[in-house]
Scaffold this active site. Structure first.
Site, short mmCIF file in Angstrom:
data_model
loop_
_atom_site.label_atom_id
_atom_site.label_comp_id
_atom_site.label_asym_id
_atom_site.label_seq_id
_atom_site.Cartn_x
_atom_site.Cartn_y
_atom_site.Cartn_z
N ASP A 184 25.10 -30.83 -13.53
CA ASP A 184 25.74 -29.87 -14.43
C ASP A 184 27.25 -30.12 -14.43
O ASP A 184 27.72 -31.21 -14.09
CB ASP A 184 25.36 -28.44 -14.00
CG ASP A 184 25.38 -27.43 -15.14
OD1 ASP A 184 26.49 -27.01 -15.52
OD2 ASP A 184 24.31 -27.07 -15.65
N ASP A 185 28.02 -29.14 -14.78
CA ASP A 185 29.47 -29.25 -14.92
C ASP A 185 30.11 -29.74 -13.61
O ASP A 185 29.65 -29.38 -12.52
CB ASP A 185 30.01 -27.86 -15.27
CG ASP A 185 31.36 -27.91 -15.96
OD1 ASP A 185 31.94 -29.00 -16.04
OD2 ASP A 185 31.82 -26.84 -16.41
N LYS A 187 22.42 -31.41 -21.33
CA LYS A 187 22.68 -29.99 -21.59
C LYS A 187 24.03 -29.92 -22.28
O LYS A 187 25.01 -30.48 -21.78
CB LYS A 187 22.71 -29.23 -20.27
CG LYS A 187 23.24 -27.81 -20.34
CD LYS A 187 23.04 -27.13 -18.99
CE LYS A 187 23.73 -25.80 -18.88
NZ LYS A 187 23.53 -25.21 -17.53
N ASP A 227 26.81 -27.43 -23.42
CA ASP A 227 27.34 -26.08 -23.24
C ASP A 227 28.25 -25.71 -24.42
O ASP A 227 28.61 -26.57 -25.22
CB ASP A 227 28.15 -26.07 -21.93
CG ASP A 227 27.94 -24.80 -21.13
OD1 ASP A 227 27.58 -23.78 -21.73
OD2 ASP A 227 28.14 -24.84 -19.90
N TRP A 249 23.90 -19.43 -25.00
CA TRP A 249 23.66 -18.11 -24.38
C TRP A 249 23.24 -17.00 -25.34
O TRP A 249 23.61 -15.85 -25.16
CB TRP A 249 24.92 -17.64 -23.64
CG TRP A 249 25.82 -18.68 -23.14
CD1 TRP A 249 25.68 -19.36 -21.97
CD2 TRP A 249 27.00 -19.21 -23.77
NE1 TRP A 249 26.70 -20.27 -21.84
CE2 TRP A 249 27.51 -20.19 -22.93
CE3 TRP A 249 27.64 -18.93 -24.98
CZ2 TRP A 249 28.66 -20.92 -23.24
CZ3 TRP A 249 28.78 -19.64 -25.30
CH2 TRP A 249 29.28 -20.62 -24.43
N ARG A 299 19.07 -21.70 -24.67
CA ARG A 299 19.38 -20.56 -23.81
C ARG A 299 19.39 -19.28 -24.64
O ARG A 299 19.96 -19.23 -25.73
CB ARG A 299 20.73 -20.78 -23.13
CG ARG A 299 20.66 -21.69 -21.91
CD ARG A 299 20.24 -20.92 -20.66
NE ARG A 299 21.26 -19.93 -20.36
CZ ARG A 299 22.38 -20.22 -19.67
NH1 ARG A 299 22.61 -21.43 -19.19
NH2 ARG A 299 23.27 -19.27 -19.43
N ASP A 303 24.57 -16.40 -18.26
CA ASP A 303 24.06 -16.98 -17.01
C ASP A 303 23.31 -15.99 -16.13
O ASP A 303 23.72 -14.84 -15.96
CB ASP A 303 25.23 -17.55 -16.20
CG ASP A 303 25.91 -18.69 -16.90
OD1 ASP A 303 25.49 -19.03 -18.03
OD2 ASP A 303 26.86 -19.25 -16.34
C1 GLA Z 1 28.06 -22.13 -18.48
C2 GLA Z 1 26.55 -22.33 -18.50
C3 GLA Z 1 26.05 -22.53 -17.09
C4 GLA Z 1 26.76 -23.70 -16.44
C5 GLA Z 1 28.25 -23.49 -16.49
C6 GLA Z 1 29.03 -24.72 -16.05
O1 GLA Z 1 28.40 -20.91 -17.89
O2 GLA Z 1 25.92 -21.24 -19.10
O3 GLA Z 1 24.64 -22.72 -17.10
O4 GLA Z 1 26.41 -24.89 -17.11
O5 GLA Z 1 28.69 -23.18 -17.80
O6 GLA Z 1 30.41 -24.50 -16.07
#
Ligand code: GLA
Length: 633
Positions: free
Chosen positions: A85-86, A186, A188, A254, A271, A275
């Site tokens: 991820d990030d 993914k 974002d 989101w 999504r 989160d």
């Molecule tokens: C957002 C996404 C998370 C994650 C973070 C990474 O908040 O919704 O799932 O990937 O960024 O910074």
């Protein structure tokens, strides 16, 4: 790009063009328009670094969890995507725009040839696993906007720190997939959300401004077309740079920009909320954001209520009931099963939970039907999932604080009440039987899950609401997206209880539903109730994949819950684009009209409810008892 793949994606574009050309989104398209080009015939399973480590990632941590996935037998059970991820990027090289990986954290990425994840993905592939990467729709990522410190963030000039896809879609997708060999991305959305000219970090000169087009709090302040346009471009690049078609696109906006209506057309995963955190109430929010969207998930395009948080907080080894519930619910929702804990040190009891092959099988069932709500209350939910074998699964979820003696009836399961029903408890493995109804004790926060065998109420066919994986609300009649008020609003978000609380914000209210009206009532036409059926607003078009059934029957009409008592609605059934059956114009209070269509040889059925009344929102309609019947019935 292989012609077949190109056709698949352009096919979707062509559908839109046809509707646009005729100016009539309700015209039959004779095709299935939901996304099916990624490798997501069943929900992806695997592990992601984010819930376990945030941006504090390194090669040892990721490969350590990957190794445990293999060694523990979880890989053999289907967990195969290992997603970074990030936090992996250090900068964008200004000479050629190439992204550079943090060399201190991923030592195998540095060599004379320059920065590359190829040695890392080679290692994962050699372990029989797949590799996933993370980027952002904007120039900058979420952690750059929200991290409290800069320890793990990209470094250098403003331009060097622009590690997101914006302006670099083709170059970056080529790098990730063709060059580095990733299989999953993914994408974002913070880059399109958090970098407005007035944001403090932009004003301080840390980042370039990008006008926000995504606003989690307001659909009206989001520019839906702009977000969609970027995902289209990303898809075109994915097809160009994945000649083997082995990719997955995970949308991460989101639930903003009404994505719950259109995410299914743009990516393998979408999504549905902000989160998850390792808090029980936050899990409820994320669960609720997907549970009433059963018709918006299909093989190839799944709802994503976020990664699993088993292993931390309310789902750690001291909370096995909660951990089992979280896992059971995600399985029933056909959510991606992405583990989010450091597997190198995960307790055996938790490994056992996420390794429950019977529960995994529900999630991975090839029919791809998300569970539907057979019983829906604030403290107890009964979810039923139709499986490919003809059996069903049922989950009884006690959301509250006290034990509940739940009545489970044959009607909940759409099984005959005069025939024996067999239940197999998928946590304890105990078998039991009942006829008509049974009582089951469910402890606070417990989810009991059973595989169910019985005799179907509809002996020679299937209700459409039993197979949501084959029903796509291509046009759901929602013209003014409204927040869904039925989603639990947790206080356990990122900002604690500062501010005014999370007000209803995830659009989706009024969408198409199985066995329910768009606003959550039971289905009624002209005073008659329907336990089975599809509820949707007028001016809608549902696509239905026909897997060899001979006839579609339904009793149609304006639902009794409609506030518009005058608007007339005409119901039509199309088969591969041809009109097969049409109702007379029907109004509120009139009895349902039976409709029937011969489906011999038909692959795509379309159910259209058309009205000249201006206000779809006031005109929920019901396809009562809508069913596909076997040839000869
Ligand atoms: C957002 C996404 C998370 C994650 C973070 C990474 O908040 O919704 O799932 O990937 O960024 O910074």
């Amino acid at each position: 790009m292989p012609a077949l793949l190109m056709c698949a994606f352009l096919g979707q574009a062509a559908t839109a063009a046809t509707s646009a050309a005729t100016g009539d989104p309700l015209a039959p398209s004779a095709r299935w328009s939901a996304y099916s080009i990624g490798r997501a015939a069943t929900p992806p399973m695997g592990w992601s670094s984010w819930n376990a480590f945030g941006t504090d990632i390194d090669e040892a941590k990721v490969l350590g969890s990957a190794q445990r996935i293999v060694d523990s037998g979880l890989a053999a059970k289907g967990y195969r995507y290992i997603n970074i991820d990030d936090g992996w990027a250090i900068r964008r090289q200004q000479t050629d725009g190439r992204l550079i990986i943090r060399p201190d954290r991923f030592p195998s990425s540095t060599s004379d040839q320059g920065s590359s994840f190829r040695p890392f993905t080679d290692k994962l592939h050699a372990m029989g696993l797949k590799a996933g990467i993370y980027s952002d729709l904007g120039r900058n990522t979420c952690s750059q906007a929200y991290s409290p410190d800069k320890t793990d963030l990209p470094q250098g000039s403003v331009a060097e720190r622009e590690v997101g896809l914006y302006g670099h879609i083709d170059q970056d997708i080529a790098l990730y997939f063709a060059d580095w060999g990733f299989d999953f991305i993914k994408v974002d959305g913070c880059g399109l959300r958090a970098y407005g000219a007035n944001s403090p970090k932009v004003r301080a000169g840390e980042f370039r401004a990008l006008p926000p087009v995504l606003d989690l709090q307001s659909v009206n302040r989001s520019d839906i077309a702009a977000v969609q346009a970027e995902f289209k471009e990303i898809n075109a690049a994915l097809l160009r740079h994945n000649p083997d078609g082995d990719f997955l696109l995970s949308l991460c906006v989101w639930g903003a920009a009404n994505v719950r209506a259109w995410g299914k057309d743009y990516g393998s995963l979408s999504r549905t909320s902000d989160d998850i955190t390792p808090a029980w109430t936050r899990m409820l929010t994320n669960f609720d954001s997907a549970v009433r969207r059963e018709l918006y998930a299909h093989p190839g395009s799944w709802n994503d209520p976020d990664m699993l948080f088993i292993g931390k907080g309310d789902f750690d080894a001291g909370h096995l009931t909660e951990a089992r519930s979280h896992f059971s619910l995600w399985a029933m929702l056909n959510a991606p099963l992405m583990l989010g804990t450091d597997l190198r040190s995960t307790a055996p009891a938790l490994m056992e939970i996420v390794g429950n092959a019977d529960i995994i099988a529900l999630n991975q069932d090839p029919a791809g039907n998300q569970a539907t709500l057979a019983y829906d209350a604030d403290d107890l939910a009964i979810l039923v999932k139709q499986l490919d074998s003809g059996d069903k699964a049922v989950a009884i979820f006690n959301r509250g604080l006290a034990p509940i003696d739940a009545d489970l009836t044959a009607e909940h399961l759409k099984l005959r009440k005069d025939a024996q029903v067999t239940l197999t408890d998928l946590w304890t493995k105990a078998d039991s039987t009942f006829t008509g109804a049974t009582k089951l004790r469910v402890a606070p926060r417990e989810t009991r899950v059973f595989r169910v065998h019985g005799e179907r109420t509809l002996a020679h066919g299937v209700y459409l609401s039993e197979q949501p994986g084959n029903v796509n609300p291509a046009v759901d009649g929602v013209t003014r997206p409204q927040p869904d008020p039925s989603i639990f609003r947790s206080s356990a978000g990122w900002s604690g209880t500062k501010g005014a609380g999370e007000r209803p914000m995830y659009a989706g209210w009024g969408g198409a539903r199985a066995d329910s009206t768009p606003y959550g009532q039971t289905l009624h036409i002209g005073g008659a109730g329907y336990a089975a059926g599809v509820g949707v607003l007028a001016n809608s078009r549902l696509e239905v994949r026909n897997k060899g059934y001979g006839r579609l029957t339904a009793e149609v009409g304006v639902d009794d819950s409609a506030r518009d008592r005058n608007g007339a609605v005409t119901f039509m059934i199309y088969g591969d684009g041809k009109l097969l059956s049409r109702s007379k114009p029907l109004r509120w209070g009139q009895p349902a009209q039976p409709l029937s269509a011969n489906l011999q040889g038909v692959k795509i059925v379309e159910l259209v409810a058309r009205s000249t009344a201006g206000d779809n929102e006031q005109l929920p309609v019901s396809w009562g008892n809508a069913a596909l019947l076997s040839p000869g019935h």
